[in-house]
Write a protein that holds these residues in place. Structure first.
Motif, PDB file in Angstrom:
ATOM      1  N   ASP A   1       0.822  -1.211   0.000  1.00 21.07           N
ATOM      2  CA  ASP A   1       0.000   0.000   0.000  1.00 21.07           C
ATOM      3  C   ASP A   1       0.853   1.257   0.000  1.00 21.07           C
TER       4      ASP A   1
ATOM      5  N   ILE B   1      -6.185  -7.593  -9.904  1.00 26.84           N
ATOM      6  CA  ILE B   1      -7.241  -7.394  -8.901  1.00 26.84           C
ATOM      7  C   ILE B   1      -6.707  -7.673  -7.498  1.00 26.84           C
ATOM      8  N   HIS B   2      -5.976  -8.762  -7.365  1.00 25.30           N
ATOM      9  CA  HIS B   2      -5.417  -9.171  -6.069  1.00 25.30           C
ATOM     10  C   HIS B   2      -4.450  -8.121  -5.532  1.00 25.30           C
TER      11      HIS B   2
ATOM     12  N   CYS C   1      -4.281  -4.939  -6.387  1.00 23.21           N
ATOM     13  CA  CYS C   1      -5.033  -3.715  -6.076  1.00 23.21           C
ATOM     14  C   CYS C   1      -5.641  -3.809  -4.681  1.00 23.21           C
ATOM     15  N   ASP C   2      -6.194  -4.955  -4.364  1.00 17.24           N
ATOM     16  CA  ASP C   2      -6.773  -5.163  -3.041  1.00 17.24           C
ATOM     17  C   ASP C   2      -5.710  -4.992  -1.958  1.00 17.24           C
ATOM     18  N   GLN C   3      -4.512  -5.523  -2.197  1.00 16.63           N
ATOM     19  CA  GLN C   3      -3.425  -5.393  -1.216  1.00 16.63           C
ATOM     20  C   GLN C   3      -2.929  -3.961  -1.113  1.00 16.63           C
TER      21      GLN C   3
ATOM     22  N   PHE D   1      -7.213  -0.525  -2.612  1.00 19.84           N
ATOM     23  CA  PHE D   1      -8.307   0.016  -3.414  1.00 19.84           C
ATOM     24  C   PHE D   1      -8.857  -1.074  -4.332  1.00 19.84           C
ATOM     25  N   THR D   2     -10.027  -0.858  -4.837  1.00 15.94           N
ATOM     26  CA  THR D   2     -10.684  -1.812  -5.720  1.00 15.94           C
ATOM     27  C   THR D   2     -10.228  -1.587  -7.158  1.00 15.94           C
ATOM     28  N   ALA D   3      -9.892  -2.659  -7.840  1.00 11.74           N
ATOM     29  CA  ALA D   3      -9.486  -2.533  -9.237  1.00 11.74           C
ATOM     30  C   ALA D   3     -10.620  -1.931 -10.055  1.00 11.74           C
ATOM     31  N   PRO D   4     -10.330  -1.019 -10.955  1.00 13.33           N
ATOM     32  CA  PRO D   4     -11.392  -0.391 -11.762  1.00 13.33           C
ATOM     33  C   PRO D   4     -12.018  -1.394 -12.722  1.00 13.33           C
ATOM     34  N   ASN D   5     -13.204  -1.110 -13.143  1.00 10.72           N
ATOM     35  CA  ASN D   5     -13.863  -1.940 -14.155  1.00 10.72           C
ATOM     36  C   ASN D   5     -13.198  -1.715 -15.508  1.00 10.72           C
TER      37      ASN D   5
ATOM     38  N   GLY E   1      -6.330   4.052  -8.195  1.00  9.93           N
ATOM     39  CA  GLY E   1      -7.654   3.530  -7.879  1.00  9.93           C
ATOM     40  C   GLY E   1      -8.677   3.823  -8.948  1.00  9.93           C
TER      41      GLY E   1
END
Length: 520
Positions: free
Chosen positions: A68, A93-94, A96-98, A101-105, A134
């Motif tokens: 982070d 995605i994984h 981004c979570d670490q 923040f949430t990975a964008p669509n 993010g």
């Protein structure tokens, strides 16, 4: 052959050494201006040397092992197919979570290249990671032919301790080929990785077939297996709390005798006596000399639980450029089964059964969660052209149909190994011998193993290796400059400086640099 100048590599057809070389030949090669450190590389190393006085890796107020703070991104070639991003999306995605923040669509379109995909998701490039974490995917673009400093300048940063807030994260995954026979522009060169790795924590993901074509399913498999392993609550129990050391020592063969006695044996002793390994309850498992057989190697890889760390110091197999097996088997690990070495011609009875190649890694080999380190010629990859041309009238000769990443680490990675550290081109005994007669200088390897045992992410754990590489490069540069102004240097001394520099430069991390050992 001179005792001090042996690369760890054997011709898989003839059993002979891949390279025969003496100090005077190397010295003459360097004095002709060949093999020197490029000006760009010199500048990077000088910056690293200055930065190392204060810190390594990231700027002082950024914790390099905290994603982070240090941040993570993939780097793709602009003209490559965006399928490569799609295949790695589970890993993105994984991470981004670490990073918090949430990975964008995102969406993917058939036939779209990476540059077009990136442009669609960054408002035509108007949004960057410096200002829109993010909001946009952690993906950076490499343009064909870019030098490191050009690439950095385009991203508004320079070679210096890494400040991820400026838009280039500390952990970078180069997703792409070093050579592409179908499209020479669709590559991320080896030199780009070497030089970017001076400051950043860089790994490469490259999964290709014998023709150099992407195997996109393998990128997806690696991504899925890393995510699956890192998300397991019982990940640590899936591994043996061991460092497995596997090292050949063939009678009559100075290369493997030295690597066994001066590299593996001291590392085993460190693993037995270190306060760190005792505290972490990590113990050595040793297959040395006559015990380093193919049967034992396969047994290690077929055990219900793999070792946390696997360390091999053996000959890497090299094949003639005309051999149809070259791309699939270059860099395979030669075991003790080929017997004794004869100074007049190498191994007299070498056969295919004597080495472990990618095709020997099957679904019954349990390597998920393991980290591997190979001290072997071509263990990580092979350039298209020979970097060791010592005849002043000779052009660089082709040694492969194209530059490629070795298949053995590719197969290990798709079977669940988290990362493989290996050598591109020849590996030399000076990795652990130093200069001026110093023997058993295993501190760099000891440091890497210690950092992995302590739980550092592998890309950061390797950062001191870059400082060593830089110091050796600048020492060679300074001595060559001194020779230009009349200094007399013994051929052996100059050859030693060149081999230690060359060897340090060509180590390469394959896999995500943000992975770490689960047993820490």
């Amino acid at each position: 052959m001179q005792e001090d100048f042996y690369p760890n590599g054997i011709n898989g057809v003839t059993g002979e050494p891949l390279l025969r070389i003496d100090a005077e030949t190397i010295a003459n090669y360097l004095k002709r201006g060949q093999g020197a450190v490029s000006p760009q590389e010199q500048a990077l190393h000088r910056e690293k040397q200055r930065a190392a006085e204060g810190s390594l890796g990231t700027v002082f107020d950024t914790a390099p092992n905290q994603l982070d703070e240090a941040r993570w991104s993939i780097v793709v070639n602009a003209v490559d197919d965006a399928q490569i991003i799609k295949a790695l999306w589970p890993l993105i995605i994984h991470r981004c979570d670490q990073m918090g923040f949430t990975a964008p669509n995102v969406t993917f379109q058939a036939g779209e290249n990476c540059a077009a995909w990136w442009s669609r998701h960054t408002d035509g490039g108007n949004k960057s990671l410096a200002t829109h974490w993010g909001e946009i995917p952690p993906v950076l673009i490499y343009r064909p032919g870019e030098a490191v400093n050009t690439w950095l300048a385009r991203h508004q940063v320079m070679a210096a301790p890494v400040d991820p807030a400026r838009g280039v994260p500390y952990y970078l995954v180069l997703a792409g080929r070093p050579g592409a026979p179908d499209n020479p522009d669709a590559v991320i060169p080896l030199t780009f990785q070497y030089e970017l790795d001076v400051f950043w924590a860089v790994g490469r993901l490259c999964f290709t077939d014998r023709h150099g074509q992407h195997r996109f399913d393998d990128y997806a498999t690696y991504a899925e297996r890393v995510v699956e392993f890192e998300q397991r609550a019982d990940a640590a129990t899936r591994l043996r709390k061991q460092i497995t050391f596997f090292g050949t020592s063939h009678a009559g063969d100075i290369s493997t005798t030295r690597s066994a006695d001066e590299l593996v044996a001291p590392l085993v002793e460190w693993a037995k006596t270190s306060n760190l390994t005792r505290k972490r309850q990590v113990v050595p498992e040793v297959y040395l000399a006559e015990a380093a057989t193919r049967v034992n190697l396969e047994q290690v890889l077929r055990a219900d639980q793999p070792p946390a760390i696997f360390f091999a110091a053996v000959h890497g197999v090299g094949l003639p450029v005309s051999d149809p097996r070259l791309v699939l088997q270059q860099g395979a690990l030669l075991t003790a089964d080929c017997g004794d070495y004869y100074s007049t011609g190498g191994f007299r009875h070498i056969t295919r059964d004597h080495w472990l190649a990618a095709e020997d890694i099957d679904a019954q080999m349990h390597v998920a969660g393991m980290i591997a380190l190979f001290f072997a010629c071509y263990g990580a990859g092979c350039p298209q052209y020979d970097d060791f041309v010592f005849d002043e009238n000779q052009q660089r000769r082709p040694i492969a149909p194209f530059t490629f990443i070795a298949q053995l680490p590719q197969r290990l990675l798709t079977n669940g190994t988290l990362a493989v550290l290996g050598h591109v081109d020849r590996a030399w005994t000076y990795s652990f011998s130093g200069v001026a007669g110093a023997k058993a200088q295993v501190q760099p390897f000891q440091d890497i193993l210690g950092r992995l045992v302590a739980g550092e992410r592998i890309g950061h754990a390797l950062d001191p290796f870059n400082a060593i590489q830089g110091a050796r490069s600048l020492t060679l540069t300074e001595e060559l400059e001194n020779i230009r102004f009349g200094k007399n240097v013994l051929p052996t001394e100059l050859a030693q400086l060149w081999t230690v520099r060359n060897d340090a430069r060509n180590y390469m991390l394959l896999g995500d640099p943000a992975v770490k050992s689960a047993v820490a």
